[in-house]
Scaffold this active site. Structure first.
Site, PDB file in Angstrom:
ATOM      1  N   GLY A   7       0.812  -1.213   0.000  1.00  0.00           N
ATOM      2  CA  GLY A   7       0.000   0.000   0.000  1.00  0.00           C
ATOM      3  C   GLY A   7       0.841   1.257   0.000  1.00  0.00           C
ATOM      4  O   GLY A   7       0.530   2.232   0.685  1.00  0.00           O
ATOM      5  N   SER A   9       1.465   3.460  -2.465  1.00  0.00           N
ATOM      6  CA  SER A   9       1.257   4.422  -3.546  1.00  0.00           C
ATOM      7  C   SER A   9       0.577   5.702  -3.090  1.00  0.00           C
ATOM      8  O   SER A   9       0.541   6.681  -3.839  1.00  0.00           O
ATOM      9  CB  SER A   9       0.437   3.787  -4.677  1.00  0.00           C
ATOM     10  N   VAL A  65      -3.214  -7.777  -2.078  1.00  0.00           N
ATOM     11  CA  VAL A  65      -2.672  -8.632  -1.017  1.00  0.00           C
ATOM     12  C   VAL A  65      -3.615  -9.741  -0.581  1.00  0.00           C
ATOM     13  O   VAL A  65      -3.168 -10.718   0.032  1.00  0.00           O
ATOM     14  CB  VAL A  65      -2.255  -7.806   0.218  1.00  0.00           C
ATOM     15  N   TYR A 155     -13.729  -3.849   9.958  1.00  0.00           N
ATOM     16  CA  TYR A 155     -12.425  -3.193  10.059  1.00  0.00           C
ATOM     17  C   TYR A 155     -11.816  -3.402  11.445  1.00  0.00           C
ATOM     18  O   TYR A 155     -10.629  -3.728  11.582  1.00  0.00           O
ATOM     19  CB  TYR A 155     -12.606  -1.703   9.765  1.00  0.00           C
ATOM     20  N   ALA A 157     -12.481  -5.800  13.603  1.00  0.00           N
ATOM     21  CA  ALA A 157     -12.129  -7.204  13.773  1.00  0.00           C
ATOM     22  C   ALA A 157     -10.811  -7.527  13.077  1.00  0.00           C
ATOM     23  O   ALA A 157      -9.963  -8.250  13.618  1.00  0.00           O
ATOM     24  CB  ALA A 157     -13.244  -8.098  13.235  1.00  0.00           C
ATOM     25  N   ALA A 158     -10.626  -6.987  11.883  1.00  0.00           N
ATOM     26  CA  ALA A 158      -9.393  -7.240  11.142  1.00  0.00           C
ATOM     27  C   ALA A 158      -8.191  -6.654  11.864  1.00  0.00           C
ATOM     28  O   ALA A 158      -7.132  -7.303  11.976  1.00  0.00           O
ATOM     29  CB  ALA A 158      -9.500  -6.664   9.732  1.00  0.00           C
TER      30      ALA A 158
END
Length: 251
Positions: A7, A9, A65, A155, A157-158
Site C-alpha cells: 500500500g 502508492s 494482497v 475493520y 475485527a481485522a
C-alpha cells in the site's frame, strides 16, 4: 536496509516509502490498481533520496494482497530484483463501513481478506528470507479502531486480529532475530483524510488532541516510528505503539 511496503502508492504508505528512501534505504512497494499514483510515489521517493545524497533502488509492484497467488509471485519478483529483504511493512488496507445488521458478506469478507489475510500471506511469504538472514523487522500498521468502532465491525475485527498475528510472530521468531510490532496511527494529514474524513471528526481531533494547536499528525512522524522499530539494535518486540498525539478515539 531493504524495505517492502504494501500500500505504498498513497497516504501513509507513500509517506513511509519516501521517508525510507530519503534515509538511504532501498524500497520495494505495492499498489493495487492506480499505476499513476505508484509512479508518483516512486518519483517522490527517488527525488527525496537524491536530495539527501543517497542512491537507492525504489520499485513498485502491482499487488492485491488478498490474493495469495499474487503475493507469492510478487514476493518472488521482489527477492529477485533486490538482493535481500529485511523490513516488512504491512500498510495496505480498505474500509467498507456499515452497521453490523446491514453489513453484507462481501463487505465483511473483503475487509478481513485485505486487512488481515493479506498481512498473513505477506509475512508467511517473506519469513524464509528473514530467517535465512537471522534478522528481520515486521511492522504492521493498525488503527485506533482496533478496539471497536461503530459501523466498522469488519475493520475493527481485522485490526484486532492483526495485533494477535503480530504478537504471535514476535513469540515465534524473536529468537531468530526477527521482531514484530504494531503501529496504531491516529489521524494523519493525508489525501485520504482530507478527502473523506468528516468535518466533525476533524473538529473533534483539533479540539481534544493534546498536541500544540491540536493538530493532525504528519506522515513523516509515523514513518520515523517505522524506522525506529526497524533499527538493527532494537529490543522492542511484540509491542503496540500508539502514534496518536495522545488522543484515543471512541465512536
Amino acid at each position: 536496509m531493504f524495505y517492502f511496503v504494501t500500500g505504498g502508492s498513497r497516504g501513509i504508505g507513500a509517506g513511509i516509502v519516501e521517508y525510507a528512501a530519503a534515509r538511504g534505504h532501498h524500497v520495494a512497494f505495492t499498489y493495487v490498481a492506480n499505476k499513476d499514483a505508484a509512479e508518483k510515489s516512486q518519483a517522490a521517493a527517488l527525488a527525496a533520496a537524491k536530495a539527501a545524497g543517497h542512491e537507492v533502488q525504489v520499485k513498485a509492484y502491482q499487488l492485491d494482497v488478498k490474493d495469495v497467488a499474487q503475493v507469492e509471485a510478487v514476493s518472488d519478483a521482489v527477492l529477485e530484483d533486490f538482493e535481500t529483504m529485511e523490513v516488512i511493512v504491512n500498510c495496505a488496507g480498505v474500509n467498507r463501513d456499515n452497521l453490523l445488521i446491514s453489513m453484507s458478506d462481501e463487505e465483511w469478507r473483503e475487509v478481513l481478506a485485505t486487512n488481515l489475510d493479506g498481512p498473513f500471506y505477506v509475512c508467511r511469504q517473506f519469513l524464509p528470507a528473514l530467517m535465512a538472514n537471522r534478522f528481520g523487522r515486521i511492522i504492521n500498521i493498525s488503527s485506533i479502531q482496533h478496539n471497536g468502532g461503530s459501523g466498522q465491525a469488519n475493520y475493527a475485527a481485522a485490526k484486532a486480529g492483526l495485533h494477535g498475528l503480530t504478537k504471535t510472530l514476535a513469540k515465534e521468531y524473536g529468537r531468530r532475530g526477527i521482531t514484530a510490532n504494531v503501529i496504531v496511527p491516529g489521524f494523519f494529514d493525508t489525501d485520504m483524510t482530507r478527502e473523506t474524513m468528516p468535518q466533525v471528526n476533524k473538529d473533534y481531533w483539533k479540539k481534544y488532541c493534546p498536541m500544540p494547536k491540536g493538530r493532525m499528525g504528519k506522515v513523516s512522524e509515523l514513518a520515523a516510528t517505522v524506522e525506529f522499530l526497524a533499527a538493527r539494535d532494537s529490543f522492542i518486540n511484540g509491542q503496540v505503539i500508539d502514534v496518536t498525539g495522545g488522543l484515543g478515539w471512541t465512536t
